[in-house]
Design a protein around this motif. Structure first.
Motif, mmCIF file in Angstrom:
data_model
loop_
_atom_site.group_PDB
_atom_site.id
_atom_site.type_symbol
_atom_site.label_atom_id
_atom_site.label_comp_id
_atom_site.label_asym_id
_atom_site.label_seq_id
_atom_site.Cartn_x
_atom_site.Cartn_y
_atom_site.Cartn_z
ATOM 1 N N ASN A 225 -33.974 33.720 12.634
ATOM 2 C CA ASN A 225 -33.729 35.151 12.485
ATOM 3 C C ASN A 225 -34.713 35.715 11.466
ATOM 4 O OD1 ASN A 225 -32.306 35.556 9.675
ATOM 5 N ND2 ASN A 225 -31.383 33.735 10.578
ATOM 6 N N PRO A 226 -34.805 37.037 11.321
ATOM 7 C CA PRO A 226 -35.821 37.616 10.431
ATOM 8 C C PRO A 226 -35.760 37.126 8.984
ATOM 9 C CG PRO A 226 -34.956 39.307 11.886
ATOM 10 C CD PRO A 226 -34.128 38.077 12.123
ATOM 11 N N ASP A 227 -34.575 36.848 8.437
ATOM 12 C CA ASP A 227 -34.478 36.401 7.043
ATOM 13 C C ASP A 227 -35.191 35.069 6.827
ATOM 14 O OD1 ASP A 227 -33.018 38.640 6.466
ATOM 15 O OD2 ASP A 227 -31.071 37.649 6.591
ATOM 16 N N GLN A 228 -34.873 34.074 7.646
ATOM 17 C CA GLN A 228 -35.503 32.766 7.490
ATOM 18 C C GLN A 228 -36.963 32.788 7.964
ATOM 19 O OE1 GLN A 228 -31.907 32.718 8.163
ATOM 20 N NE2 GLN A 228 -32.079 32.341 5.955
ATOM 21 N N ALA A 229 -37.277 33.627 8.950
ATOM 22 C CA ALA A 229 -38.672 33.743 9.400
ATOM 23 C C ALA A 229 -39.560 34.265 8.274
ATOM 24 C CB ALA A 229 -38.759 34.660 10.621
ATOM 25 N N ASP A 230 -39.045 35.191 7.461
ATOM 26 C CA ASP A 230 -39.811 35.693 6.318
ATOM 27 C C ASP A 230 -40.102 34.575 5.320
ATOM 28 O OD1 ASP A 230 -40.012 38.245 7.256
ATOM 29 O OD2 ASP A 230 -38.368 39.061 6.057
ATOM 30 N N ASP A 231 -39.113 33.712 5.072
ATOM 31 C CA ASP A 231 -39.331 32.597 4.146
ATOM 32 C C ASP A 231 -40.436 31.671 4.654
ATOM 33 O OD1 ASP A 231 -37.412 33.455 2.371
ATOM 34 O OD2 ASP A 231 -35.814 32.197 3.196
ATOM 35 N N ILE A 232 -40.377 31.333 5.938
ATOM 36 C CA ILE A 232 -41.341 30.393 6.505
ATOM 37 C C ILE A 232 -42.763 30.956 6.435
ATOM 38 C CG2 ILE A 232 -42.034 29.213 8.631
ATOM 39 C CD1 ILE A 232 -39.027 29.129 9.365
ATOM 40 N N GLN A 233 -42.914 32.261 6.627
ATOM 41 C CA GLN A 233 -44.246 32.869 6.609
ATOM 42 C C GLN A 233 -44.902 32.819 5.226
ATOM 43 O OE1 GLN A 233 -44.644 36.604 9.225
ATOM 44 N NE2 GLN A 233 -42.426 36.327 9.132
ATOM 45 N N GLY A 234 -44.113 32.535 4.197
ATOM 46 C CA GLY A 234 -44.670 32.438 2.850
ATOM 47 C C GLY A 234 -45.031 31.037 2.420
ATOM 48 N N TRP A 235 -44.838 30.036 3.286
ATOM 49 C CA TRP A 235 -45.110 28.647 2.895
ATOM 50 C C TRP A 235 -46.612 28.365 2.911
ATOM 51 C CZ3 TRP A 235 -40.853 25.994 6.351
ATOM 52 C CH2 TRP A 235 -39.593 26.293 5.814
ATOM 53 N N ARG A 236 -47.080 27.706 1.845
ATOM 54 C CA ARG A 236 -48.482 27.323 1.720
ATOM 55 C C ARG A 236 -48.569 25.862 1.292
ATOM 56 N NH1 ARG A 236 -48.383 31.207 4.114
ATOM 57 N NH2 ARG A 236 -49.477 33.202 3.810
ATOM 58 N N ALA A 237 -49.496 25.140 1.873
ATOM 59 C CA ALA A 237 -49.635 23.704 1.603
ATOM 60 C C ALA A 237 -49.843 23.455 0.113
ATOM 61 C CB ALA A 237 -50.810 23.134 2.396
ATOM 62 N N GLY A 238 -49.097 22.485 -0.417
ATOM 63 C CA GLY A 238 -49.237 22.100 -1.820
ATOM 64 C C GLY A 238 -48.490 22.986 -2.789
ATOM 65 N N LYS A 239 -47.750 23.977 -2.280
ATOM 66 C CA LYS A 239 -47.011 24.879 -3.160
ATOM 67 C C LYS A 239 -45.516 24.809 -2.858
ATOM 68 C CE LYS A 239 -50.847 28.115 -3.778
ATOM 69 N NZ LYS A 239 -51.297 29.538 -3.692
ATOM 70 N N GLN A 300 -39.437 34.570 15.983
ATOM 71 C CA GLN A 300 -38.355 35.307 15.330
ATOM 72 C C GLN A 300 -37.452 35.918 16.383
ATOM 73 O OE1 GLN A 300 -39.148 38.003 11.847
ATOM 74 N NE2 GLN A 300 -38.563 39.582 13.321
ATOM 75 N N SER A 301 -36.129 35.792 16.191
ATOM 76 C CA SER A 301 -35.188 36.353 17.158
ATOM 77 C C SER A 301 -33.907 36.769 16.459
ATOM 78 C CB SER A 301 -34.865 35.332 18.253
ATOM 79 O OG SER A 301 -33.840 35.823 19.106
ATOM 80 N N ASN A 302 -33.445 37.962 16.781
ATOM 81 C CA ASN A 302 -32.160 38.427 16.263
ATOM 82 C C ASN A 302 -30.989 37.748 16.963
ATOM 83 O OD1 ASN A 302 -32.890 40.408 14.223
ATOM 84 N ND2 ASN A 302 -33.722 41.626 15.911
ATOM 85 N N PHE A 303 -31.255 37.005 18.053
ATOM 86 C CA PHE A 303 -30.192 36.254 18.703
ATOM 87 C C PHE A 303 -29.762 35.065 17.851
ATOM 88 C CE2 PHE A 303 -31.991 38.154 22.681
ATOM 89 C CZ PHE A 303 -30.834 38.802 23.093
ATOM 90 N N VAL A 304 -30.636 34.585 16.974
ATOM 91 C CA VAL A 304 -30.295 33.463 16.089
ATOM 92 C C VAL A 304 -29.532 34.021 14.885
ATOM 93 C CG1 VAL A 304 -31.202 31.587 14.669
ATOM 94 C CG2 VAL A 304 -32.335 32.192 16.819
ATOM 95 N N PRO A 305 -28.333 33.516 14.597
ATOM 96 C CA PRO A 305 -27.547 34.059 13.486
ATOM 97 C C PRO A 305 -28.254 33.870 12.145
ATOM 98 C CG PRO A 305 -26.194 32.652 14.901
ATOM 99 C CD PRO A 305 -27.613 32.453 15.318
ATOM 100 N N ALA A 306 -27.969 34.746 11.206
ATOM 101 C CA ALA A 306 -28.510 34.626 9.858
ATOM 102 C C ALA A 306 -28.081 33.301 9.253
ATOM 103 C CB ALA A 306 -28.032 35.784 8.992
ATOM 104 N N ASP A 307 -28.988 32.667 8.520
ATOM 105 C CA ASP A 307 -28.754 31.395 7.836
ATOM 106 C C ASP A 307 -28.657 30.210 8.789
ATOM 107 O OD1 ASP A 307 -28.802 32.566 5.286
ATOM 108 O OD2 ASP A 307 -26.683 33.084 5.413
ATOM 109 N N TYR A 308 -29.185 30.363 10.001
ATOM 110 C CA TYR A 308 -29.302 29.250 10.939
ATOM 111 C C TYR A 308 -30.723 29.228 11.487
ATOM 112 C CZ TYR A 308 -24.249 28.513 10.950
ATOM 113 O OH TYR A 308 -22.953 28.241 10.572
ATOM 114 N N VAL A 309 -31.220 28.017 11.719
ATOM 115 C CA VAL A 309 -32.559 27.821 12.282
ATOM 116 C C VAL A 309 -32.475 26.689 13.292
ATOM 117 C CG1 VAL A 309 -34.956 27.157 11.802
ATOM 118 C CG2 VAL A 309 -33.716 28.603 10.174
#
Length: 390
Positions: A225-239, A300-309
């Motif tokens: 969902n958009p909340d967890q998708a935002d987190d994933i888009q900020g991941w950088r190797a080694g950080k 990213q999908s709004n069909f996926v509940p918040a806090d689930y991946v």
């Protein structure tokens, strides 16, 4: 009284000549609207929601004998007098059941309503029915994916979720790697934010069983969902892939193994490093792709509940190797979204919509589900999280 008329002529059976209404208030023929409704339902049947097509396959079986790993026989060195071993279909397989239920929804188009309604009002009701059907099908398939609890169908076959570590069954060995009955594909993150280690471990669980690899011709997807998708888009190797939790040392936060790389359809951006390899495509299976993290495309999908991946291996739309099997009636006349006509010369009057289908997991190793929760116990999302009331 079921036949004839009463003395005052107020009751009895109406015949075609007694029709009170044959068009809407704006002059649109009721039979034209009926034909339009049937055409719309044909389109709906041919264009099922893209997200479930990538994780499911439609069929007519009450249960399937499905191999639970991807493997093949091997050649052996020939001897002068020996007889070679014979190849056969995989013997290690599991009987997997599929539920089956009937659903319907009436439009309640009475002749009085149709007499006063415009064509657009009628179409609005029809659109709501199509939306309700899409919600039912999509929600049922996704709920099966995220739910570890088994069901029974009308034949007594067990309809499983993914591996859950509680039913005494274990994934089959793959390339010499053994698994035991405690293996589960449902995990709680034990933190309030998703981190890269959760997703990377899901990659390993799937690929070590032969799914989501180039050899199996399948692609890993991260459905978020958009909340967890935002987190994933900020991941950088080694950080660090998330902030430290309360009472947690910063050095204990998992460090990302990969960079998130936007897809070729992403807005322009600046970066210091060069991209090695090909960025993710703009779309996959008809769905927009935000980018890639390691071997997986992020969708990213709004069909996926918040806090689930869900991390899923797909072999493409409606492939037999996809995780979920969707059962429909063996008689083609009862498949898809159907419109049942009402009585009388105008079938749209008092008609209703109907669909029959059920679900079960075809490949229990082909996906991993994560719940972002500060607990060690995974809890399946309720049906209401997918817009379902029952």
């Amino acid at each position: 009284m079921y036949g004839g008329t009463t003395p005052n002529g107020n009751y009895g059976i109406n015949v075609e000549g007694d029709v009170l209404v044959n068009q809407t208030s704006d002059g649109t023929s009721l039979n034209d609207l009926w034909s339009e409704l049937l055409t719309l339902f044909d389109i709906e049947n041919n264009e099922r929601t893209a997200i479930v097509n990538l994780i499911s396959y439609w069929h007519t079986e009450t249960a399937s004998i499905v191999p639970q790993s991807i493997s093949a026989p091997d050649f052996e060195e020939a001897s002068e007098l020996g007889i070679p071993k014979g190849a056969n279909s995989p013997a290690n397989a599991l009987r997997l059941g599929f539920t089956f239920r009937d659903f319907d929804l009436a439009n309640r188009f009475s002749w009085k309503f149709l007499r006063s309604a415009s064509a657009e009002q009628v179409r609005a009701v029809i659109d709501s029915i199509v939306y309700a059907d899409r919600k039912r099908v999509t929600g049922t398939i996704l709920h099966r994916l995220f739910n570890p609890n088994p069901e029974r169908n009308e034949w007594g076959h067990t309809c499983y979720g993914l591996w859950n570590g509680t039913d005494g069954l274990a994934p089959l060995p793959h390339l010499g790697r053994e698994f035991d009955a405690s293996e589960t594909h449902y995990h709680a993150t034990e933190t309030t934010r998703l981190d890269s280690l959760d997703v990377e471990m899901a990659f390993q669980q799937i690929t070590r069983k032969g799914y989501g690899t180039k050899e199996s011709s399948s692609q890993l997807l991260i459905l978020a969902n958009p909340d967890q998708a935002d987190d994933i888009q900020g991941w950088r190797a080694g950080k660090a892939s998330r902030p430290a939790e309360t009472g947690e040392d910063a050095e204990d936060v998992p460090v990302s193994k990969f960079d998130f790389i936007p897809s070729i359809d992403a807005p322009p951006y600046l970066q210091e490093e060069n991209i090695i390899g090909q960025p993710a495509p703009a779309k996959f299976g008809g769905l927009p792709v935000l980018g890639s993290y390691g071997p997986a495309y992020l969708i990213q999908s709004n069909f996926v509940p918040a806090d689930y991946v869900a991390i899923v291996a797909t072999n493409g739309p409606s492939s037999l190797m996809n995780a979920i099997g969707v059962r429909q009636h063996e008689n083609a006349a009862y498949q898809g979204l159907r419109q049942i006509s009402g009585r009388g010369p105008y079938p749209i009057v008092e008609s209703f919509s109907q669909r029959s289908f059920g679900v079960g997991t075809r490949h229990r190793s082909a996906a991993v589900c994560l719940q972002v929760v500060d607990s060690s116990n995974y809890t399946a999302p309720p049906k209401g999280a997918f817009g379902l009331t029952s």
